[in-house]
Scaffold this active site. Structure first.
Site, short mmCIF file in Angstrom:
data_model
loop_
_atom_site.label_atom_id
_atom_site.label_comp_id
_atom_site.label_asym_id
_atom_site.label_seq_id
_atom_site.Cartn_x
_atom_site.Cartn_y
_atom_site.Cartn_z
N SER A 49 0.86 -1.18 0.00
CA SER A 49 0.00 0.00 0.00
C SER A 49 0.90 1.24 0.00
CB SER A 49 -0.89 0.00 1.24
OG SER A 49 -0.08 0.17 2.39
N ASP A 84 -0.74 -1.49 -4.23
CA ASP A 84 -2.13 -1.73 -3.82
C ASP A 84 -2.81 -0.38 -3.57
OD1 ASP A 84 -4.24 -3.38 -2.98
OD2 ASP A 84 -3.55 -3.41 -0.90
N ASP A 105 -6.50 3.12 -7.98
CA ASP A 105 -7.77 3.07 -7.24
C ASP A 105 -8.62 4.29 -7.58
OD1 ASP A 105 -9.83 3.07 -5.43
OD2 ASP A 105 -8.60 2.60 -3.70
N HIS A 141 -12.49 -4.26 3.36
CA HIS A 141 -11.20 -4.53 4.01
C HIS A 141 -11.42 -4.76 5.50
CE1 HIS A 141 -9.42 -2.15 0.50
NE2 HIS A 141 -8.96 -3.37 0.36
N GLY A 142 -10.55 -5.53 6.09
CA GLY A 142 -10.61 -5.75 7.53
C GLY A 142 -11.60 -6.86 7.88
N GLY A 172 -10.18 -7.62 0.19
CA GLY A 172 -10.81 -7.97 1.47
C GLY A 172 -10.89 -9.46 1.70
N ASN A 195 -4.63 -9.14 3.66
CA ASN A 195 -3.72 -8.30 4.44
C ASN A 195 -3.98 -8.47 5.94
OD1 ASN A 195 -1.95 -6.31 5.28
ND2 ASN A 195 -3.29 -4.61 4.76
P1 13P Z 1 -7.97 -7.50 4.02
O1 13P Z 1 -7.10 -6.63 4.85
O2 13P Z 1 -9.40 -7.42 4.44
O3 13P Z 1 -7.48 -8.90 3.92
O4 13P Z 1 -7.94 -6.87 2.54
C1 13P Z 1 -6.74 -6.79 1.86
C2 13P Z 1 -6.88 -6.03 0.59
O5 13P Z 1 -7.89 -6.10 -0.07
C3 13P Z 1 -5.74 -5.22 0.15
O6 13P Z 1 -6.04 -4.46 -0.96
#
Ligand code: 13P
Length: 251
Positions: A49, A84, A105, A141-142, A172, A195
């Site tokens: 990122s 990313d 993005d 995400h998360g 995600g 991530n």
């Molecule tokens: P997560 O952190 O939810 O796994 O998502 C990662 C992601 O999509 C990075 O672009």
């Protein structure tokens, strides 16, 4: 050697599996992911990122570290270094630094414009020289909240219908149930980003090490020892995902 993500994703689409993108934060993350991909003979994408790039003192540092590590560890599986959620400026800097894949993005565009682009222009996107498309299908995400309704496979199928043979990306990847991951892959998802899950496994293993007082035993405070359980936990998470995505043995 670092390679472009395009070829590995075209292969994944044809073979009905997905390549994992695992985000990196530092040397330990990078080493753990590369070693696991090699152990499983799986192609892999290292995601960076803009924030993580800045943390690691810039994209040039990241590219130099990844290239050198790929060589010194004797990695032979295909590895792509990917920006990313990039801005225009970030994309430019990463290309110059030697990244082999970038994500622009555009989700910050006003919603009307974004919906219009997404609804009418999927086909046009495919003709723009874009190699992969990450469309939002209810993924976030998360961690997913308990009342999350799940992925919208209708949306995924409709996007796929418009873009033809272009590989789709699912962001995600943390916490999406295995059956949904498999269905998404069957509908054309060829890259899945993970991530948070690596961060959680790392934090959990590190906490256990410290709570057990291991950092106070002998030289347990040595960073090479202190960070080892977290690194092993990242490896285990990456192993599980590579198995789930079906990319083991596909290098
Ligand atoms: P997560 O952190 O939810 O796994 O998502 C990662 C992601 O999509 C990075 O672009």
């Amino acid at each position: 050697m670092l390679v472009s993500a395009k070829e590995m994703l075209d292969k994944a689409l044809a073979g009905k599996y997905a390549v994992g993108q695992f985000n990196i934060n530092n040397l330990e993350w990078t080493k753990s992911i590369l070693l696991t991909a090699q152990e499983m003979n799986a192609p892999v994408i290292l995601g960076v990122s803009e924030g993580a790039g800045k943390y690691m003192t810039g994209f040039e540092t990241v590219a130099a570290m990844v290239k050198a590590m790929d060589k010194s560890l004797g990695i032979t599986v295909p590895v792509a270094l990917h920006l990313d959620h990039g801005t225009y400026e970030g994309c430019y800097k990463c290309i110059k630094a030697g990244f082999t894949s970038i994500m622009f993005d555009g989700s910050h565009y006003p919603i009307d414009e974004n919906i219009k682009k997404t609804t009418d222009e999927c086909k046009a996107i495919a003709d723009l020289g874009v190699d992969m498309l990450a469309a939002g299908i209810g993924n976030i995400h998360g961690k997913y909240p308990a009342n999350w309704p799940g992925l919208s496979f209708e949306t995924l199928a409709a996007v796929k219908d418009k873009i033809g043979d272009m590989p789709l990306v699912l962001h995600g990847g943390t916490g999406i149930p295995a059956d949904m991951i498999q269905k998404a892959i069957s509908l054309g998802v060829s890259k899945i980003n993970v991530n948070t899950e690596c961060q959680l496994s790392f934090a959990d293993a590190t906490r256990k090490y410290i709570e057990a007082g291991k950092d106070l035993e002998g030289k347990g405070f040595d960073p090479r020892k202190l960070l080892a359980p977290g690194c092993e936990a990242i490896k285990e998470t990456v192993r599980e995902k590579i198995n789930l995505f079906g990319s083991a043995g596909k290098a």
